[in-house]
Design a protein around this motif. Sequence first.
Motif, PDB file in Angstrom:
ATOM      1  N   ALA A   1       0.864  -1.181   0.000  1.00  0.00           N
ATOM      2  CA  ALA A   1       0.000   0.000   0.000  1.00  0.00           C
ATOM      3  C   ALA A   1       0.895   1.224   0.000  1.00  0.00           C
ATOM      4  CB  ALA A   1      -0.910   0.008   1.226  1.00  0.00           C
ATOM      5  N   ILE A   2       0.372   2.349  -0.448  1.00  0.00           N
ATOM      6  CA  ILE A   2       1.219   3.533  -0.541  1.00  0.00           C
ATOM      7  C   ILE A   2       1.771   3.946   0.822  1.00  0.00           C
ATOM      8  CG2 ILE A   2      -0.671   5.222  -0.330  1.00  0.00           C
ATOM      9  CD1 ILE A   2       0.858   6.843  -2.517  1.00  0.00           C
ATOM     10  N   GLU A   3       0.990   3.708   1.878  1.00  0.00           N
ATOM     11  CA  GLU A   3       1.470   4.075   3.215  1.00  0.00           C
ATOM     12  C   GLU A   3       2.732   3.304   3.600  1.00  0.00           C
ATOM     13  OE1 GLU A   3      -3.097   4.477   3.397  1.00  0.00           O
ATOM     14  OE2 GLU A   3      -1.591   3.227   2.388  1.00  0.00           O
ATOM     15  N   ASP A   4       2.893   2.110   3.037  1.00  0.00           N
ATOM     16  CA  ASP A   4       4.082   1.301   3.332  1.00  0.00           C
ATOM     17  C   ASP A   4       5.363   1.957   2.821  1.00  0.00           C
ATOM     18  OD1 ASP A   4       2.348  -0.613   4.360  1.00  0.00           O
ATOM     19  OD2 ASP A   4       2.333  -1.800   2.511  1.00  0.00           O
ATOM     20  N   THR A   5       5.223   2.830   1.825  1.00  0.00           N
ATOM     21  CA  THR A   5       6.420   3.452   1.237  1.00  0.00           C
ATOM     22  C   THR A   5       6.845   4.726   1.957  1.00  0.00           C
ATOM     23  OG1 THR A   5       5.208   4.848  -0.358  1.00  0.00           O
ATOM     24  CG2 THR A   5       5.702   2.577  -1.015  1.00  0.00           C
ATOM     25  N   PHE A   6       6.011   5.231   2.866  1.00  0.00           N
ATOM     26  CA  PHE A   6       6.358   6.468   3.565  1.00  0.00           C
ATOM     27  C   PHE A   6       7.634   6.269   4.371  1.00  0.00           C
ATOM     28  CE2 PHE A   6       1.603   7.844   3.778  1.00  0.00           C
ATOM     29  CZ  PHE A   6       1.634   8.104   2.424  1.00  0.00           C
ATOM     30  N   GLY A   7       8.497   7.276   4.307  1.00  0.00           N
ATOM     31  CA  GLY A   7       9.807   7.189   4.945  1.00  0.00           C
ATOM     32  C   GLY A   7      10.882   6.702   4.000  1.00  0.00           C
ATOM     33  N   GLY A   8      10.482   6.329   2.776  1.00  0.00           N
ATOM     34  CA  GLY A   8      11.440   5.848   1.791  1.00  0.00           C
ATOM     35  C   GLY A   8      11.831   6.901   0.784  1.00  0.00           C
ATOM     36  N   ARG A   9      12.146   6.462  -0.436  1.00  0.00           N
ATOM     37  CA  ARG A   9      12.613   7.356  -1.500  1.00  0.00           C
ATOM     38  C   ARG A   9      11.552   7.437  -2.592  1.00  0.00           C
ATOM     39  NH1 ARG A   9      17.511   3.617  -2.536  1.00  0.00           N
ATOM     40  NH2 ARG A   9      15.741   2.248  -2.029  1.00  0.00           N
ATOM     41  N   LEU A  10      11.109   8.635  -2.852  1.00  0.00           N
ATOM     42  CA  LEU A  10      10.058   8.905  -3.834  1.00  0.00           C
ATOM     43  C   LEU A  10      10.670   9.505  -5.093  1.00  0.00           C
ATOM     44  CD1 LEU A  10       6.986   9.393  -4.576  1.00  0.00           C
ATOM     45  CD2 LEU A  10       7.283  11.646  -3.518  1.00  0.00           C
ATOM     46  N   GLY A  11      10.349   8.943  -6.257  1.00  0.00           N
ATOM     47  CA  GLY A  11      10.824   9.511  -7.512  1.00  0.00           C
ATOM     48  C   GLY A  11       9.771  10.402  -8.152  1.00  0.00           C
ATOM     49  N   TYR A  12      10.217  11.312  -9.005  1.00  0.00           N
ATOM     50  CA  TYR A  12       9.299  12.138  -9.797  1.00  0.00           C
ATOM     51  C   TYR A  12       9.970  12.449 -11.128  1.00  0.00           C
ATOM     52  CZ  TYR A  12      12.080  16.298  -8.597  1.00  0.00           C
ATOM     53  OH  TYR A  12      13.107  17.208  -8.460  1.00  0.00           O
ATOM     54  N   THR A  13       9.177  12.887 -12.110  1.00  0.00           N
ATOM     55  CA  THR A  13       9.747  13.167 -13.435  1.00  0.00           C
ATOM     56  C   THR A  13      10.276  14.595 -13.493  1.00  0.00           C
ATOM     57  OG1 THR A  13       7.518  13.641 -14.281  1.00  0.00           O
ATOM     58  CG2 THR A  13       8.409  11.417 -14.656  1.00  0.00           C
ATOM     59  N   VAL A  14       9.406  15.555 -13.780  1.00  0.00           N
ATOM     60  CA  VAL A  14       9.802  16.972 -13.797  1.00  0.00           C
ATOM     61  C   VAL A  14       8.677  17.786 -13.181  1.00  0.00           C
ATOM     62  CG1 VAL A  14      11.362  16.877 -15.779  1.00  0.00           C
ATOM     63  CG2 VAL A  14       8.918  17.205 -16.154  1.00  0.00           C
ATOM     64  N   GLN A  15       8.990  18.983 -12.724  1.00  0.00           N
ATOM     65  CA  GLN A  15       8.012  19.762 -11.967  1.00  0.00           C
ATOM     66  C   GLN A  15       6.866  20.294 -12.809  1.00  0.00           C
ATOM     67  OE1 GLN A  15       9.565  22.625  -9.175  1.00  0.00           O
ATOM     68  NE2 GLN A  15      11.235  21.288  -8.533  1.00  0.00           N
ATOM     69  N   ASP A  16       7.019  20.349 -14.143  1.00  0.00           N
ATOM     70  CA  ASP A  16       5.892  20.796 -14.965  1.00  0.00           C
ATOM     71  C   ASP A  16       5.166  19.624 -15.614  1.00  0.00           C
ATOM     72  OD1 ASP A  16       7.698  20.087 -16.913  1.00  0.00           O
ATOM     73  OD2 ASP A  16       7.493  21.929 -18.092  1.00  0.00           O
ATOM     74  N   SER A  17       5.361  18.427 -15.063  1.00  0.00           N
ATOM     75  CA  SER A  17       4.630  17.255 -15.539  1.00  0.00           C
ATOM     76  C   SER A  17       3.385  17.063 -14.674  1.00  0.00           C
ATOM     77  CB  SER A  17       5.504  15.997 -15.439  1.00  0.00           C
ATOM     78  OG  SER A  17       4.725  14.823 -15.560  1.00  0.00           O
ATOM     79  N   HIS A  18       2.275  16.744 -15.313  1.00  0.00           N
ATOM     80  CA  HIS A  18       1.090  16.434 -14.513  1.00  0.00           C
ATOM     81  C   HIS A  18       1.201  15.029 -13.925  1.00  0.00           C
ATOM     82  CE1 HIS A  18      -2.928  16.481 -12.953  1.00  0.00           C
ATOM     83  NE2 HIS A  18      -3.128  15.295 -13.513  1.00  0.00           N
ATOM     84  N   SER A  19       1.379  14.024 -14.773  1.00  0.00           N
ATOM     85  CA  SER A  19       1.387  12.646 -14.280  1.00  0.00           C
ATOM     86  C   SER A  19       2.545  12.365 -13.336  1.00  0.00           C
ATOM     87  CB  SER A  19       1.428  11.660 -15.450  1.00  0.00           C
ATOM     88  OG  SER A  19       2.616  11.814 -16.197  1.00  0.00           O
TER      89      SER A  19
END
Length: 270
Positions: A105-123
């Motif tokens: 579940a997404i809560e299981d990932t809290f405290g870990g490392r989150l990736g993202y693409t770029v700041q002007d991306s919606h998805s």
Amino acid sequence: MRYTANARMYSVNSEAAAAWKELFSWLARDSGVDLDIIDHAFPLALADLWLRQDLGCAFICGFPFMLATRRLKPVVAPIPSKCSIPGRPFYATRLLVRSASEFHAIEDTFGGRLGYTVQDSHSGYNALRHHLLPYYRRRRTKLYRESVGPLTTPRRVIDAIIAGDIDIGPLDSYALDLMIRHEPEIGSQVRIVATTEPAPIPFLAAAPGCPDDIVEELQATLTTFGKSPESALLRDQLCLDGFAPVEIGDYELMLRWDTEARSAGYAHPI
């Protein structure tokens, strides 16, 4: 005049890229618009592609489109075969983890490392942040120990998840469909733990100065793609049902989500 065409946003692998080039060749032939199909792959900036004065048909995400002071001319929006809202040009963000991980579940990932693409991306940013906002509001503290990015492309997000460089990352649902269609092994390497609310999908657009009659020819031809018997195989390769008109008002949602997050003090998803 020759106009450029490019599907960099959804050329997620060599097979998808070849299929998009085939579609643009069909489009040029049936519309009569002279299209020059160009490559504009990472690490080249998407913003540079959108600035081309000869742009005739290229994907743009709705979020940077809505933020722009001088907007491109919408052509059509794709309708994914596995659309979040059947029959409409919508998509969502899949939040993925490694299949071998212990996260369910997404809560299981809290405290870990989150990736993202770029700041002007919606998805890859705006929708991700919107999905995390209720958790942030409840906790009033950051959810992850590290935010990793910009990873820029869906491919680099998938690679980072599989390599263990991030614990969870956002994937455009249509991009993920294309990846798994042509690389089914990916489906066994990642797992979806959450999906954001649906939003209007990135669409094909032309330069602001592109003549209206050229845009109309492209629109008229692309709207036949979903019903053409000769395009059935290509539709399968592109995981598409067809194309639809771009409803600009639908994309206001992206600005609302951005304003909501910033007002809550959650400008960056971490």
